[in-house]
Structures are given as C-alpha cells and as structure tokens.
Motif scaffolding. Structure first.
Motif, short mmCIF file in Angstrom:
data_model
loop_
_atom_site.label_atom_id
_atom_site.label_comp_id
_atom_site.label_asym_id
_atom_site.label_seq_id
_atom_site.Cartn_x
_atom_site.Cartn_y
_atom_site.Cartn_z
N GLN A 1 21.15 -55.86 -7.99
CA GLN A 1 22.28 -55.79 -7.07
C GLN A 1 22.10 -56.76 -5.90
O GLN A 1 22.24 -56.42 -4.73
N ALA A 2 21.78 -58.02 -6.26
CA ALA A 2 21.52 -59.03 -5.24
C ALA A 2 21.98 -60.39 -5.73
O ALA A 2 22.09 -60.63 -6.94
N THR A 3 22.26 -61.26 -4.76
CA THR A 3 22.67 -62.64 -5.06
C THR A 3 21.51 -63.57 -4.80
O THR A 3 20.81 -63.44 -3.79
N GLY A 4 21.33 -64.53 -5.71
CA GLY A 4 20.25 -65.48 -5.55
C GLY A 4 20.69 -66.88 -5.90
O GLY A 4 21.84 -67.13 -6.28
N VAL A 5 19.76 -67.83 -5.74
CA VAL A 5 20.02 -69.24 -6.03
C VAL A 5 19.02 -69.70 -7.09
O VAL A 5 17.83 -69.39 -7.01
N ILE A 6 19.53 -70.46 -8.08
CA ILE A 6 18.69 -70.97 -9.15
C ILE A 6 17.83 -72.10 -8.60
O ILE A 6 18.33 -73.08 -8.04
N LEU A 7 16.49 -71.95 -8.77
CA LEU A 7 15.56 -72.98 -8.33
C LEU A 7 15.17 -73.91 -9.47
O LEU A 7 15.19 -75.12 -9.32
N THR A 8 14.78 -73.33 -10.59
CA THR A 8 14.44 -74.12 -11.77
C THR A 8 14.91 -73.37 -13.02
O THR A 8 15.12 -72.16 -13.00
N ILE A 9 15.05 -74.14 -14.12
CA ILE A 9 15.43 -73.55 -15.41
C ILE A 9 14.44 -74.03 -16.46
O ILE A 9 14.16 -75.24 -16.56
N ASN A 10 13.86 -73.08 -17.18
CA ASN A 10 12.96 -73.41 -18.28
C ASN A 10 13.76 -73.42 -19.57
O ASN A 10 14.18 -72.38 -20.09
N ALA A 11 13.99 -74.63 -20.11
CA ALA A 11 14.87 -74.78 -21.28
C ALA A 11 14.30 -74.11 -22.51
O ALA A 11 15.04 -73.63 -23.37
N LYS A 12 12.98 -74.07 -22.63
CA LYS A 12 12.38 -73.51 -23.85
C LYS A 12 12.46 -72.00 -23.88
O LYS A 12 12.88 -71.39 -24.88
N ASP A 13 12.07 -71.36 -22.77
CA ASP A 13 12.05 -69.89 -22.74
C ASP A 13 13.35 -69.28 -22.28
O ASP A 13 13.47 -68.06 -22.21
N GLU A 14 14.34 -70.13 -21.94
CA GLU A 14 15.63 -69.64 -21.48
C GLU A 14 15.45 -68.69 -20.29
O GLU A 14 16.02 -67.60 -20.24
N GLU A 15 14.64 -69.15 -19.34
CA GLU A 15 14.41 -68.38 -18.13
C GLU A 15 14.70 -69.26 -16.92
O GLU A 15 14.73 -70.49 -17.03
N ALA A 16 14.89 -68.60 -15.79
CA ALA A 16 15.16 -69.33 -14.56
C ALA A 16 14.38 -68.71 -13.41
O ALA A 16 14.17 -67.49 -13.39
#
Length: 855
Positions: A713-728
């Motif tokens: 229940q919070a808003t955040g900002v994307i810092l990095t995206i890992n294309a392989k593991d589909e994580e951010a």
C-alpha cells in the motif's frame, strides 16, 4: 609588540618551552627570537604551516631532524679558506642528507601540505657535495683510503713498513737476553717513534735513543739503534700520509666554500621547519587547537544602549544629563552624591563606535599552568561592548584571566596553536599593552601607585583602536575614592578612543559604571561560599560579589560584629548582592539544563543511528528470507516438472493407448500450470492500469516510473530493472526493495530528461552485477587531480556493485582535498547525499556518500 607586555605576560617562558621541542640549535635560536607579528597575512601563513606540521605528525610521528647541525660556523671558516676537519665535513654531509630526505618526504605530500612543501622546494640538496664528502670521509669521521689513489698507496706502504718494524721490535722484547732489562714486554710509541720500556737502572744495557721516561723515572722509553732506519721510514710515510690527508681536506673545504651560500640557506630552511614542527609538538603537549585570526570588523553604526540609574553602594544616585555630542560637543554628566553631600562628576561620551575587535576564546586555559588543574574560561566580545571589567575576590583568578587573554593573543600572532576549544577567534592586534603586578621600584624611589601610573601614562600615549590593553587592579595603591574616580576616568578615556580593554578591580563604583555604560561589560570570577575558595570560573555579564561579610561569618567572626557591619552597610547594597546571587544561581541552573539537553541530544543521535542500523538489518533479513523462499519454491516446481516428465515417459512405455489417456491429460495440465507459475514473471510488462486520476496509462514499466505496490500500500520509483529475473529495484521512502514486476502497477511514466543519464546508462541487464569495490576508499597522500579521478572510478564501481553508501577517507590537513571531494559529490548523478563522518567514523577527515539506489 610592547617589550614590557611581553615580559609581564611571561611570553619568554612560552618561547623557552617552545625551544625545548626544537631538534637543533638553529631552530632553538629562531624560537628564542620569535616575536608576534601584526600582519594578518603573515600570521595566517604561520598558522597554516603549524597546522600542516600538526597533521603531518599525526600521520607520520617518526619525522625527525636527527643528524641536522647548525653548520654555519663551519661555512664561515671554509669561506676564510681555513681547512675543515673530518668531523666538520661529516656534520655538513649529515645535515645535507637530512635536508634532502625531508625535502623528498614533504614534496611528495605537497597536495596535503602545500605550505611546508613551499619551504622544502627551496632546499638545494647539493648532491655532489654529499657524494664527495661521503667518498672521502667515513661515518667515524676518518679520511678513508679511497679518498685518493695517492693516499691508498701511501697507506699500503705504511702498513707494510709498520709490520716490518713491529716484527723486529717484537723479536727484541721477547729475546731472553733482553727481557731482564725491560719493564714490560711490549712495544709503544713516544714522539711518533716506536720504542720499548727499559728499566732505568739498565739503560746502558740496550744501545739506543732515549725519547721519554715515566713520571716516576723508573722507566725509560728507548728506540733501539737497530730499528732507527725502519722508524725513519715509517715516520716519513706518516708525514706523506698527513700531507695527502690535508690536501684532501683542503679540497673538500674549497668545495664547501663554493657552495656555502646554498648550504647556509638550507640550514636556515631547516631551522624554519624545525621551529614549525616544534610549534606542532608544543601544541600536542598543551592540547592546543588552531585559532582563527581575523581582521578588525568595520562597524558603521555607533553602539547605543539604555542608560540605567542604579543606586551606588554609598547611597549615591546617578543623574544623567545628556546633550548630543555633535551639538556643542557637550558630554553627558553623571553626578554621584553621597549622604554627606560630596559629589563626583564623571564625564562620559555617548554614543561610541565599536573598534571592530574580535575576542572569542572558548574553554581557554593558561598555557603555563598545569592542564590537569587549570580551570578553562570563556572570554568573548560582541558588537555591543569592547571593554570588560572583571571583579571578584583576591586569588580568584582575575590576574590569570588577564594573562590568559594577553598570552593567547601573543601566541596566536606568533603562529602557535592555543589551548582552547576549536574555532576560537582573535583579532590581529597591532599592539598589546599590560599593567599587571606590583612594579614598585626601589632604585627609582617610585611607589607602587607611581610605578603603575608611569606605565599607564606610557600605554595611553601609545595605544590606539587596533590595540589590546590589559589593566590589573586599576586605580589601586591610593585612596579608594580617588582611585575609583581615576580608574573610571581612565576607562572612559579608553572607551571614547575605541580601545579594546580588559581590566580588573575591587571598586564597586566600577561595577556600576560597567553596568550603566555603553560599550562596557561586567565580568566576575566565581567564589564558592561553602568551601571559602575560588572556582576560577569567569562569568561575563555579571559583576562579582564582595562576599566579605559572608566570609567573615563563616570563618567564625563574632556574629554581633558581623550584624553590626550589616547594619552599617546600606540595605540596598545587601539587596543588590542578594539579587546577584539569585541571577548567578539562575544562570547556573540554565547552564545545567543546557548541558543536560546536549547530552540527551547526543543520546538521541546514538539511538537514531542504532535504529537505522536495525531497520537496515531487518530489511536485509527480509530480503534474504524472500530470496530463500523463492529459491526453494522454484526448486520444488522444477522437481515437480521433472517428476511429471518421468511419469509421462513411463506411461508411454506401457503401450496402453486408452487407459493412460486420462493420466496423460492430467499430467499435461499439471505441467502447464507449473510452467506457468515458474515463468509467471515473464508476463508481458505492457500492462494497462488506471492512474491515480482515473486515466489509463499504457506502456512497459521502465526506470524512473512511479509505481504502486498493492501488497505494501505504497508508491515507489523504479531504480533498476533486471531483464533476466523480471524484477525491479523500487525506492519506497528510505527503503529500497527488490520486487517482481508482476506485483507492480504503473502509475506515472518517468520524465526522461529528469533521469540522470549515468543512471540510464548503468541500467542492469541480464542479471549482471559487478564485483563490489569495497565500502572504503583511502585518498590520503594523493594529489587532488588523481584523487578526484579515483573517486569517479570508485563511485561508478560502487554504484554498479549496488553499495548503499561508501566511506571516502581524505584526511583533514589543509582541507583542500576534502573540499575538492565534497564539491565533486555535490550534484553528482550517482550520489543522493553526503555528510561528514561522525566521531566514531573519522570525523571531518572522512566523507560518507550515499549512492543513488539504482546500481
């Protein structure tokens, strides 16, 4: 500076202690002759040199001037072409070698110690002189055989001749026919000739030349005739050796004479460096800090204040009659009238202009007193006063206060650190004058009062608004009424002329004068009534109490006598003392509250740091648990898929086309579900979600986008995206979390121009993660340009290594490297914020940089 003030303030004792820290006579001579400067630029340069030496000793405590000698008298001798001996030449060589070593050390650290490097650059190493002396003179101050081919040949021949001679003499003394005539069976030398000891009564038994006899006359030292020629040969070679040695020494002396100018300059530079390092060592001894010397401020507005009309101790009242000085130059008259009608008129001038002097000494200690026993004091001026009147009991520390202020000003203007808290400030006074102590002169038939007045008259003639004047027991030594009036008039004269002054007194009238006069401030030394002893603490803003009656009562004086005295003293005087006591108690209580508040603030800071550490630890543990669970679940899914595949192959081998159909369908559905769950993170990131305004946002989630995390229940900002593991990596407030993309809802697209280019370039792909460069970068000893290049590379590696923060060690020094590093960090695209290190992290010699959480 006023010579008398230097003597009265015991500046010579400071120089004596300073000279003890010098390593050779050149530095000691400079220390003994050191005088304070009144040039701001010169003083600042001296203090910078002392500060650099202080910091260099902190890094390299083994810096030594060992081997340095003041060889200037040798140089004068050489210039007169008077031959130098081998020990003299060895002293010159050792001095030049130490100068060269110091130059190499200091110049190598030029970026951190520029002032010292400037001096070291001026050293002329004279390497050829060092080489030639080293080739000819041994460390035992002897001319070596290889000093010249001729000397080597002569000494070889001499050794052979001596061996032959000694062989003959040895046979002689061990001859049984000769032994009874000898005092001892040995060979010795007399007058450069080899001889044997013969008993006096047998002198005719051995044919030879008598060269000497013992003090008792019992032994004669005889050169046998048979060895005279061999002795002559040895002596001739010795004379040739001496001549060649003198030729070599003369040649080296001429070499020294030719280079005397440079060697003399080297000795002077070494003496300067020795003095500078002596100042630093003395600073360590007295636990001193670097003061800030400042020019006189320029106040354009006059000081104005509210004049008070308090009651005087003898019942007098002050009536102010003012007229503007600019209109007729009429001075304000304050008339003090006692009960008998006697009045005194005190001329004053109002308003006055502050001279702009700065004195801000915090926790100052007299440098000549035991640091374990001396009580620190705070002495300061502000823009409303420049004259301080100190009152209090005898032996309470008034004189020590005067000497502390004067002596610390002299030390600062001599380029020395002073025993105060850091950041203490002082103006550069062009003159410091003092009248302290009993200067009665029997030879001149001057009384104490006359002696003081003679000195005061001279001070008034020489002092100006750029001076500091110190008066001890002003107006003492004469009738109290006249002395009080005279002291008041003297202070008024100094006030009108804008001269910074600190004075001590016992007169109550001066307390009232300081309280009611613009530009003047009361101060007092504290006294503990319970212990009947002074505390030596200084309080600015309050006059001191007399305490005479209280002390007399506590010492056991008959109470009736004390009561009678209290009845004689006017009630308003006792009431004033009572009010002063209440004010002091209130001030002490406020000080205790302030100290308690500071202590609690420190505790809160410690708790805050501890809490942050615990939160970081909890977040790290949470990440580890999630990662472990994800790994375990993935392994179980992979194992289930393998088992399904094995079951399918077994059913295929059974060859039953109908009975296994249902099982095969079930297995296919189960495998599909497991595969979907395993690869669920590969769901298309081109999601469509409503934004906060209800509008639809379409597109992939990218670096810099604002996202909603439903589970938190919070808003955040994307810092990095890992294309392989589909994580951010998502920044949520002060926390950074690694979350699956499928759990994120796009709320707002990033503005590309606001995303630092370096962050977009360094976006992690394919799960690549660089090796961590470590949490610490040590730049001590590096040049500024090289250090900044190292910082750039290190920040890049630390960012890609996903370090949350790094510790950059640059040392304190002059602060040039520190400032350069912090200017680089300011606005750096990879740095979110930075701060100086705490006490346990290295203080101001360390900078902690927090990185953008996108690495």
């Amino acid at each position: 500076m006023n010579p008398r003030a230097l003597k009265v303030l015991e500046y010579d004792k400071i120089l004596e202690r300073l000279a003890r820290h010098c390593s050779f006579s050149g530095g000691s001579d400079l220390a003994a002759a050191l005088l304070p400067s009144d040039d701001l630029q010169t003083i600042q340069e001296w203090l910078e040199q002392t500060d650099e030496a202080y910091n260099l000793l902190e890094q390299k405590a083994d810096i030594s001037f060992g081997g340095v000698t003041d060889v200037r008298h040798h140089l004068e001798k050489a210039e007169r072409r008077s031959m130098l001996l081998a020990p003299d030449l060895l002293e010159i060589r050792n001095t030049l070698m130490r100068a060269r070593n110091l130059q190499q050390l200091i110049v190598r650290l030029e970026h951190a110690f520029p002032q010292l490097a400037t001096l070291a650059y001026n050293i002329e190493t004279c390497d050829h002189v060092v080489t030639d002396i080293g080739r000819c003179i041994s460390d035992r101050a002897e001319v070596v055989d290889n000093a010249s081919p001729e000397l080597a040949q002569i000494r070889q021949e001499l050794r052979i001749a001596q061996e032959r001679l000694l062989t003959i003499l040895d046979r002689l003394v061990h001859n049984p026919n000769v032994g009874p005539f000898l005092q001892d069976s040995l060979v010795t030398q007399r007058q450069g000739r080899y001889v044997i000891p013969v008993r006096a009564e047998h002198k005719g038994q051995i044919d030879g030349i008598i060269h000497d006899q013992s003090s008792s006359g019992a032994t004669l030292f005889v050169e046998p005739i048979k060895v005279v020629q061999q002795n002559n040969a040895v002596r001739e070679l010795e004379l040739r050796e001496d001549k060649e040695v003198r030729r070599i020494l003369t040649h080296l002396t001429e070499l020294i004479a030719d280079e005397a100018h440079y060697i003399r300059d080297n000795v002077h530079i070494l003496a300067q460096l020795d003095l500078i390092f002596a100042k630093a060592k003395y600073a360590y001894q007295i636990d001193a800090t670097l003061p800030t010397v400042v020019p006189f401020h320029k106040y354009h507005k006059p000081i104005r204040g509210t004049e008070l009309t308090p009651a005087s101790p003898n019942g007098a009242s002050y009536d102010a009659h003012r007229q503007d000085r600019n209109q007729g130059d009429v001075q304000r008259q304050e008339t003090a009238q006692d009960q008998e009608g006697i009045s005194a008129t005190i001329p004053t001038s109002d308003p006055v202009v502050h001279p702009g002097s700065v004195i801000d000494l915090r926790r100052a200690r007299h440098p000549l007193l035991d640091p374990e026993e001396v009580v620190p004091i705070d002495v300061y001026l502000d823009d409303t006063y420049y004259i301080i009147v100190v009152t209090g009991p005898n032996t309470g520390g008034k004189t020590v206060t005067l000497k502390t202020v004067g002596l610390l000003a002299l030390m600062a203007q001599s380029g020395m650190m002073i025993p105060t808290e850091p950041d203490s400030q002082l103006s550069v006074f062009e003159g410091i004058y003092s009248d302290i102590g009993d200067e009665q002169s029997i030879e001149q038939s001057l009384s104490t009062f006359s002696s003081h007045m003679t000195n005061i008259i001279q001070i008034l003639e020489e002092a100006d608004p750029r001076s500091l004047v110190l008066f001890d027991e002003l107006g003492a030594g004469t009738d109290p009424d006249e002395g009080s009036a005279l002291a008041m008039a003297l202070l008024e004269n100094l006030r009108d002329r804008g001269i910074t002054t600190v004075a001590t007194t016992h007169y109550s009238d001066l307390k009232l004068y300081a309280h009611s006069t613009v530009g003047v401030r009361n101060a007092s030394v504290e006294f503990d009534i319970q212990t009947l002893s002074p505390t030596y603490e200084l309080s600015i803003g309050l006059p001191g109490r007399s305490n005479a009656l209280t002390i007399a009562r506590r010492l056991g004086l008959n109470p009736s006598i004390v009561d009678s005295a209290e009845n004689i003293v006017r009630p308003d005087t006792l009431q004033a003392d009572s009010l002063l006591d209440e004010i002091k108690q209130a001030r002490q209580e406020a000080r205790r509250f302030e100290e308690r508040a500071k202590e609690r603030e420190k505790q809160a800071q410690v708790l805050e740091r501890d809490l942050r550490y615990q939160l970081a630890s909890i977040e790290e543990a949470r990440r580890n648990v999630i990662a472990e669970m994800r790994s375990t679940m993935q392994a179980e899914i992979d194992q289930a898929i393998k088992e399904i595949e094995q079951t399918r192959r077994q059913l295929s081998r059974t060859g039953q086309p109908q009975s296994g159909t249902a099982h095969k369908d079930f297995l296919a559905r189960a495998e599909a579900e497991l595969t979907r769950r395993r690869t669920d993170s590969s769901v298309d990131r081109n999601v469509v979600v409503p934004d906060e305004a209800g509008e639809t946002i379409t597109g992939p989630i990218e670096v810099g986008d604002k996202v909603w995390v439903p589970s938190l229940q919070a808003t955040g900002v994307i810092l990095t995206i890992n294309a392989k593991d589909e994580e951010a990596d998502v920044q949520l407030g002060n926390f950074r979390l690694k979350l699956p993309l499928k759990r994120l809802e796009l709320r707002q697209k990033a503005q590309k121009d606001k995303i630092p280019e370096q962050v977009r370039i360094r976006r992690v792909s394919g799960g690549e993660k660089r090796k961590s460069p470590g949490m610490e970068l040590d730049l001590r000893g590096a040049r500024i340009e090289d250090g900044l290049d190292e910082v750039e590379t290190y920040l890049d590696d630390a960012f890609n290594g996903q370090l949350p923060f790094v510790r950059i060690i640059h040392g304190k020094g002059t602060g040039a490297l520190r400032d350069a590093v912090r200017n680089l960090l300011k606005g750096h695209p990879l740095v979110s914020r930075y701060r100086a290190g705490d006490g346990g992290e290295g203080g101001d010699g360390v900078t902690i940089a927090h990185l953008m959480e996108g690495g």
